[in-house]
Design an enzyme around this catalytic site. Structure first.
Site, PDB file in Angstrom:
ATOM      1  N   ASP A 220       3.088  19.930  89.116  1.00 48.68           N
ATOM      2  CA  ASP A 220       3.476  18.553  88.817  1.00 48.68           C
ATOM      3  C   ASP A 220       3.949  18.516  87.358  1.00 48.68           C
ATOM      4  O   ASP A 220       3.140  18.534  86.432  1.00 48.68           O
ATOM      5  CB  ASP A 220       2.272  17.622  89.037  1.00 48.68           C
ATOM      6  CG  ASP A 220       2.618  16.176  88.727  1.00 48.68           C
ATOM      7  OD1 ASP A 220       3.753  15.906  88.279  1.00 48.68           O
ATOM      8  OD2 ASP A 220       1.739  15.310  88.920  1.00 48.68           O
ATOM      9  N   GLN A 223       4.950  14.745  83.586  1.00 47.56           N
ATOM     10  CA  GLN A 223       4.767  14.419  82.158  1.00 47.56           C
ATOM     11  C   GLN A 223       5.249  15.566  81.278  1.00 47.56           C
ATOM     12  O   GLN A 223       5.832  15.337  80.221  1.00 47.56           O
ATOM     13  CB  GLN A 223       3.288  14.118  81.851  1.00 47.56           C
ATOM     14  CG  GLN A 223       2.716  12.922  82.591  1.00 47.56           C
ATOM     15  CD  GLN A 223       3.317  11.581  82.157  1.00 47.56           C
ATOM     16  OE1 GLN A 223       3.948  11.460  81.104  1.00 47.56           O
ATOM     17  NE2 GLN A 223       3.127  10.560  82.979  1.00 47.56           N
ATOM     18  N   LYS A 246      10.593   8.695  83.907  1.00 47.07           N
ATOM     19  CA  LYS A 246       9.715   9.023  82.766  1.00 47.07           C
ATOM     20  C   LYS A 246      10.482   9.862  81.751  1.00 47.07           C
ATOM     21  O   LYS A 246      10.010  10.116  80.650  1.00 47.07           O
ATOM     22  CB  LYS A 246       8.480   9.767  83.237  1.00 47.07           C
ATOM     23  CG  LYS A 246       7.709   8.937  84.275  1.00 47.07           C
ATOM     24  CD  LYS A 246       6.304   9.367  84.426  1.00 47.07           C
ATOM     25  CE  LYS A 246       5.708   8.857  85.704  1.00 47.07           C
ATOM     26  NZ  LYS A 246       4.788   7.742  85.526  1.00 47.07           N
TER      27      LYS A 246
HETATM   28  C1  PLP Z   1       1.422  13.393  86.165  1.00 44.93           C
HETATM   29  C2  PLP Z   1       2.074  12.442  87.130  1.00 44.93           C
HETATM   30  N1  PLP Z   1       2.387  12.864  88.362  1.00 44.93           N
HETATM   31  C3  PLP Z   1       2.983  12.072  89.257  1.00 44.93           C
HETATM   32  C4  PLP Z   1       3.277  10.760  88.961  1.00 44.93           C
HETATM   33  C5  PLP Z   1       3.955   9.919  89.986  1.00 44.93           C
HETATM   34  O1  PLP Z   1       5.225   9.540  89.514  1.00 44.93           O
HETATM   35  P1  PLP Z   1       6.070   8.447  90.293  1.00 44.93           P
HETATM   36  O2  PLP Z   1       5.211   7.221  90.350  1.00 44.93           O
HETATM   37  O3  PLP Z   1       7.277   8.256  89.435  1.00 44.93           O
HETATM   38  O4  PLP Z   1       6.385   8.985  91.629  1.00 44.93           O
HETATM   39  C6  PLP Z   1       2.944  10.260  87.704  1.00 44.93           C
HETATM   40  C7  PLP Z   1       3.182   8.860  87.352  1.00 44.93           C
HETATM   41  O5  PLP Z   1       2.551   8.309  86.472  1.00 44.93           O
HETATM   42  C8  PLP Z   1       2.347  11.134  86.753  1.00 44.93           C
HETATM   43  O6  PLP Z   1       2.044  10.724  85.527  1.00 44.93           O
END
Ligand code: PLP
Length: 428
Positions: A220, A223, A246
């Site tokens: 993932d 960030q 983001k």
């Molecule tokens: C580390 C991380 N993974 C996944 C997500 C999910 O992102 P999204 O809501 O844009 O799909 C977020 C959202 O805050 C995140 O911070």
């Protein structure tokens, strides 16, 4: 003066790291129209981890595409459609260049990181992950990288092996390695940068260990890509997911990057137009990657605007590395907040950490901290930050979180500190 020249000039003129950060942050604001439209007293935006402000190239490209260039892609026999298709594929190339992806068809556009991760978890089922197979993740994950794996394990009736975290909100590396060996999971999902505590796990080591155990790695990078970029070829993992919004880009768009051989084996999770090769009455076959995973009309305008975003970020990072502003300002934030006796900082607080800082204020609920901060013109987030398993493990119910972007400056942090002092005075 051209913005790139201005930036270089700014970097040369600054003496200390903090001065450099401050003047850089200020110059970089020039790329974000938001700061020209919102009064200074309301623009201490410290919630970039939830969603970043939009860079000018994103806004301009979105507007110009929607105004002058829009048609549906891939199926049109007319020029407008061919040009839209070309721009969409150029955006894929922009992602490939930005993330150093070996092949452009290893880049899939999705609707967000959540969608990307769900696509992998769903697509593995029944093929690469079968009945009784173990699935592994960690307690540090955002719900988007936890629940899809928990649910996959439930569906295949396999064990869901979850690695714990330390009191400093770091993944326990020894536990990670021993669970990986004992559980023999088929797939291991982990974050490269905790959205709640700013932790930076040893991604390269984890990927390497997964490879040794013949487990598929899913990173993932939602960030981490914002503050350190993403070099897919160097990391050599199997899957990477992130969201455009983001990374100073548009909402409604995400990216899934996958190793070609695995994407070819992954089952599509969405069916419909665009993703098929042949449709029969009882059976269908699928288009080659990436089309196989892009069913229906994709977020064309968003992808094209994101391509422009990435090209501009690449230009900017020729002058300064992504994450420099956030890293230096992070240390300043740690220093200022830890000077308040009522504030308890949470997380590893390591030197290489950047951008994300969670804290508690004695006697004041995080939601009150956030709403009083808002009355001072500071936007911060309060709550469980979509990491309930980690919160539970740390015996927390909620924290206040500040998160920095490339446009953040010392004044944002100073105003937050003033608002916390005010909150303390009236509420505790
Ligand atoms: C580390 C991380 N993974 C996944 C997500 C999910 O992102 P999204 O809501 O844009 O799909 C977020 C959202 O805050 C995140 O911070």
């Amino acid at each position: 003066m051209h913005k790139g020249h201005e930036l270089r000039h700014t970097v040369r003129m600054a003496n200390t790291a903090l001065d450099r950060q401050e003047s850089l942050g200020m110059s970089l604001r020039g790329y974000f129209p938001y700061f020209g439209s919102v009064p200074r007293s309301r623009s201490c935006y410290l919630d970039s981890a939830a969603s970043a402000l939009k860079i000018e190239s994103c806004i301009e490209r979105l507007t110009s595409y929607l105004t002058n260039e829009h048609a549906n892609i891939h199926r049109g026999a007319y020029e407008l459609s061919s040009r839209a298709t070309e721009s969409y594929e150029e955006a894929r190339q922009a992602v490939r260049d930005f993330c150093n992806v070996p092949e452009s068809h290893e880049v899939i556009f999705t609707s967000g990181a959540t969608d990307s991760l769900n696509m992998v978890a769903t697509g593995l089922e029944g093929g690469l992950v079968r009945r009784g197979d173990a699935v592994m993740s960690t307690l540090l994950e955002h719900h988007s990288n936890f629940v899809p794996w928990q649910q996959l394990a439930l569906r295949v009736e396999g064990k869901f092996c979850v690695v714990g975290i330390t009191e400093q909100a770091e993944i326990d590396v020894l536990e990670f390695l021993s669970i990986l060996t004992e559980c023999s999971p088929k797939v291991v999902a982990f974050t490269a940068h905790s959205n709640a505590f700013g932790t930076l796990p040893p991604v390269l080591q984890f990927i390497h260990s997964c490879k040794q155990q013949k487990a598929i790695s899913v990173v993932d990078a939602t960030q981490s890509i914002v503050h350190g970029g993403l070099d897919v070829a160097a990391l050599d993992g199997d899957f990477f997911a992130f969201s455009a919004h983001k990374l100073y880009g548009p909402t409604g768009l995400g990216v899934l990057i996958g190793r070609k051989e695995l994407l070819e084996q992954l089952r599509p999770a969405r069916f419909g137009g665009g993703m098929i090769r042949e449709v029969g009455e009882q059976f269908s076959s699928w288009a080659d990657i990436p089309g196989k995973f892009e069913a229906g009309t994709p977020p064309i305008a968003e992808a094209i605007a994101f391509g422009a975003t990435l090209r501009q970020l690449s230009e900017i990072r020729k002058t300064y590395p992504l994450g420099l502003v956030e890293e230096e300002l992070f240390r300043y934030a740690v220093e200022r907040l830890s000077s308040l006796p009522s504030v308890k900082l949470i997380g590893p607080l390591r030197r290489d950490q950047r951008s994300i800082l969670s804290f508690e204020v004695a006697g004041v609920h995080p939601h009150d901290v956030a709403s009083i901060a808002d009355s001072h013109g500071v936007q911060v987030r309060a709550g469980h930050h979509c990491v309930m398993p980690a919160m539970r493990s740390l015996q927390l119910s909620a924290t206040t979180r500040l998160s920095l972007g490339m446009y953040s400056v010392r004044e944002d942090v100073d105003t937050l500190v003033e608002s916390i002092q005010h909150a303390q005075k009236i509420l505790s």
